[in-house]
Design an enzyme around this catalytic site. Structure first.
Site, PDB file in Angstrom:
ATOM      1  N   CYS A 128      83.374  -7.308  63.761  1.00  0.00           N
ATOM      2  CA  CYS A 128      82.285  -7.644  64.696  1.00  0.00           C
ATOM      3  C   CYS A 128      81.764  -9.075  64.600  1.00  0.00           C
ATOM      4  O   CYS A 128      81.781  -9.797  65.594  1.00  0.00           O
ATOM      5  CB  CYS A 128      81.132  -6.666  64.518  1.00  0.00           C
ATOM      6  SG  CYS A 128      81.541  -5.025  65.130  1.00  0.00           S
TER       7      CYS A 128
HETATM    8  P1  NAD Z   1      88.308   0.638  68.177  1.00  0.00           P
HETATM    9  O1  NAD Z   1      89.353  -0.349  68.496  1.00  0.00           O
HETATM   10  O2  NAD Z   1      88.221   1.258  66.829  1.00  0.00           O
HETATM   11  O3  NAD Z   1      88.432   1.863  69.230  1.00  0.00           O
HETATM   12  C1  NAD Z   1      88.656   1.711  70.606  1.00  0.00           C
HETATM   13  C2  NAD Z   1      89.391   2.963  71.109  1.00  0.00           C
HETATM   14  O4  NAD Z   1      89.556   2.843  72.529  1.00  0.00           O
HETATM   15  C3  NAD Z   1      90.786   3.143  70.513  1.00  0.00           C
HETATM   16  O5  NAD Z   1      90.901   4.428  69.966  1.00  0.00           O
HETATM   17  C4  NAD Z   1      91.722   2.961  71.734  1.00  0.00           C
HETATM   18  O6  NAD Z   1      92.887   3.757  71.642  1.00  0.00           O
HETATM   19  C5  NAD Z   1      90.837   3.401  72.858  1.00  0.00           C
HETATM   20  N1  NAD Z   1      91.229   2.906  74.183  1.00  0.00           N
HETATM   21  C6  NAD Z   1      91.801   1.710  74.502  1.00  0.00           C
HETATM   22  N2  NAD Z   1      91.999   1.643  75.835  1.00  0.00           N
HETATM   23  C7  NAD Z   1      91.518   2.791  76.374  1.00  0.00           C
HETATM   24  C8  NAD Z   1      91.419   3.297  77.694  1.00  0.00           C
HETATM   25  N3  NAD Z   1      91.820   2.585  78.747  1.00  0.00           N
HETATM   26  N4  NAD Z   1      90.884   4.530  77.865  1.00  0.00           N
HETATM   27  C9  NAD Z   1      90.458   5.264  76.807  1.00  0.00           C
HETATM   28  N5  NAD Z   1      90.522   4.837  75.525  1.00  0.00           N
HETATM   29  C10 NAD Z   1      91.046   3.617  75.321  1.00  0.00           C
HETATM   30  O7  NAD Z   1      86.920  -0.040  68.578  1.00  0.00           O
HETATM   31  P2  NAD Z   1      85.487   0.150  67.863  1.00  0.00           P
HETATM   32  O8  NAD Z   1      85.464  -0.522  66.544  1.00  0.00           O
HETATM   33  O9  NAD Z   1      85.050   1.575  68.006  1.00  0.00           O
HETATM   34  O10 NAD Z   1      84.608  -0.768  68.845  1.00  0.00           O
HETATM   35  C11 NAD Z   1      84.339  -0.387  70.180  1.00  0.00           C
HETATM   36  C12 NAD Z   1      83.277  -1.318  70.725  1.00  0.00           C
HETATM   37  O11 NAD Z   1      82.050  -1.148  69.990  1.00  0.00           O
HETATM   38  C13 NAD Z   1      83.619  -2.801  70.628  1.00  0.00           C
HETATM   39  O12 NAD Z   1      83.082  -3.470  71.734  1.00  0.00           O
HETATM   40  C14 NAD Z   1      82.905  -3.232  69.353  1.00  0.00           C
HETATM   41  O13 NAD Z   1      82.587  -4.603  69.358  1.00  0.00           O
HETATM   42  C15 NAD Z   1      81.637  -2.390  69.419  1.00  0.00           C
HETATM   43  N6  NAD Z   1      81.016  -2.116  68.120  1.00  0.00           N
HETATM   44  C16 NAD Z   1      81.783  -1.828  67.035  1.00  0.00           C
HETATM   45  C17 NAD Z   1      81.178  -1.564  65.821  1.00  0.00           C
HETATM   46  C18 NAD Z   1      82.010  -1.285  64.577  1.00  0.00           C
HETATM   47  O14 NAD Z   1      81.443  -1.302  63.483  1.00  0.00           O
HETATM   48  N7  NAD Z   1      83.304  -1.029  64.684  1.00  0.00           N
HETATM   49  C19 NAD Z   1      79.791  -1.553  65.708  1.00  0.00           C
HETATM   50  C20 NAD Z   1      79.029  -1.802  66.847  1.00  0.00           C
HETATM   51  C21 NAD Z   1      79.666  -2.091  68.050  1.00  0.00           C
END
Ligand code: NAD
Length: 421
Positions: free
Chosen positions: A257
């Site tokens: 992040c």
């Molecule tokens: P991640 O990459 O772990 O998960 C994203 C998921 O989306 C994956 O499982 C992927 O297969 C799926 N995906 C991709 N394309 C898709 C589609 N078209 N339809 C359905 N599913 C699809 O991401 P994350 O770490 O959960 O982060 C998600 C968002 O939240 C980002 O914007 C991130 O910046 C934000 N965020 C993350 C955190 C963290 O600690 N990881 C904390 C706060 C905010």
């Protein structure tokens, strides 16, 4: 309420499991069949304390997963977008996944008549929800909201259930519906417009990143003066306007992040014709810290060609196997550029790091990595490194450069240097 969640990564899976725990019926959608199968079997696709228990409890009862948007969206009242928003080549936010998910949601909503709210939970730069998501999902009866997520990896379930803030941006009807979802969580809801909600997330992460770079810069100056930066930070942390958190000087921040979010905000500012001097400096200090580790090493042992350097810690922080933007990556790159042989050890992150550096020597323990090494760099604050002591005697030369202040070595046994102390 019936909720659908798009994307079952860290944020989507935790949100789905916690909303099920709060009594909602949840359908998760992911394009990754493996993740869908795991969730339906009650298996967590990621390491997060408490997540497996919630999935086991609710899978196939109040929580299920599918790859089919048409199965999930029309059968819910509200859809969260939780897909990834990585950095593009130029550091700016890459919205291609958000676009593709929004398009699929829009198509699945086309025949739905009852009111439906689409909530962006992914971290997106201001204006994205209104200019990118809304046009793709907008229908007569569709409300749009933005509800950024602040959870910390490693404490995600706890943070979701015990947040210090819940921010929801949007028109009053959509916001009210999102607020109802969180009934049961004792936290005031901050209601804003959409772009304010988007900016709150970036301001939050950029401020925390800035605190770390600030501590590192003060630490770099302290080191030249023989001052212990930890004494300085512990004193200023007592000022309630500053607080004691995120002041640990060291090798810099990594993870999925902070680096990407600060860069995305820089990109957005530049797009608007503003030069974000402070944000650029936050990244600059952070890029410099790992290189300083290697410079310190060279000051002590000189030419690194064919020298064996133990790198302890590969994950971007302790208690995770996540290596995204880990400070150990630029350190290992620099060591290899200078001709060193790297022996690395991490309790969890070795399989992930092998994909980036297949050529280095991965060890079974800290002792194995230290055995015969010319020097050691400590890159992650794993608890097990705190008790290392006689293991350092296995080194060829006892030279330890600590990037996380986890080791204490008696003077006289060899060389111990902290990056900022
Ligand atoms: P991640 O990459 O772990 O998960 C994203 C998921 O989306 C994956 O499982 C992927 O297969 C799926 N995906 C991709 N394309 C898709 C589609 N078209 N339809 C359905 N599913 C699809 O991401 P994350 O770490 O959960 O982060 C998600 C968002 O939240 C980002 O914007 C991130 O910046 C934000 N965020 C993350 C955190 C963290 O600690 N990881 C904390 C706060 C905010």
């Amino acid at each position: 309420m019936n909720v659908s969640i798009i994307g079952t990564g860290y944020v989507g899976t935790v949100t789905g499991a916690c909303l099920a725990e709060l009594g909602h019926d949840v359908i998760c959608v992911d394009i990754d069949q493996q993740k869908v199968d795991w969730i339906n079997a009650g298996i967590a696709p990621i390491h997060e304390p408490g997540l497996s228990e919630l999935l086991k409890k609710h899978a196939e009862i109040r929580l299920r997963a599918t790859t089919d948007y048409n199965d999930a969206i029309p059968n819910s009242d509200l859809t969260f977008i939780c897909v990834g928003t990585p950095s593009g080549e130029d550091g700016r936010i890459d919205l291609s996944i958000v676009r593709s998910a929004s398009k699929s949601i829009g198509e699945a909503l086309s025949d739905k008549r009852s009111y439906h709210v689409v909530v962006v939970k992914s971290t997106v730069v201001p204006e994205t929800t209104e200019k990118v998501v809304a046009p793709l999902v907008r229908g007569e009866n569709v409300g749009i909201a933005m509800n950024p997520e602040f959870l910390r990896e490693g404490k995600a379930v706890y943070d979701f259930m015990n947040p210090d803030k819940i921010v929801v941006g949007g028109d009053p009807r959509a916001v009210e519906m999102v607020a109802r979802l969180y009934e049961g969580i004792p936290c005031e809801i901050t209601r804003t417009d959409i772009r304010t909600a988007e900016m709150i997330k970036y301001a939050n992460n950029s401020f925390l990143a800035a605190k770390i770079s600030f501590a590192n810069e003060i630490g770099n100056i302290c080191k030249k003066l023989g001052i212990d930066v930890y004494d300085v930070m512990s004193a200023i942390g007592k000022d309630f306007r500053i607080s004691e958190h995120f002041l640990n000087a060291g090798a810099g921040f990594g993870g999925s992040c902070f680096p990407k979010d600060v860069r995305a905000l820089i990109g957005k500012a530049e797009e608007l014709g503003y030069d974000p001097m402070l944000l650029n400096a936050v990244i600059e200090v952070n890029e410099e810290q790992p290189i300083r580790m290697v410079k310190l090493l060279v000051e002590h042992i000189g030419d690194l060609r064919n020298r064996r350097i133990a790198v302890l810690g590969l994950a971007f922080k302790n208690d995770t196997d996540d290596i995204r933007e880990s400070r150990s990556i630029p350190v290992i790159t620099e060591l290899l550029n200078l001709g060193a042989q790297v022996s690395a050890y991490d309790p969890l992150a070795e399989p992930n790091m092998r994909k980036i550096f297949p050529e280095i020597d991965y060890c079974e323990s800290a002792l194995d990595a230290l055995n015969g090494a010319d020097a050691c760099l400590i890159m992650t604050e794993w608890d097990e490194f705190r008790s290392l002591d006689k293991e350092f005697d296995a080194m060829k030369n006892l030279v330890v450069i600590d990037g996380r202040r986890v080791v204490s070595l008696d003077h006289g046994r060899g060389i111990y240097e902290g990056i900022c102390w």
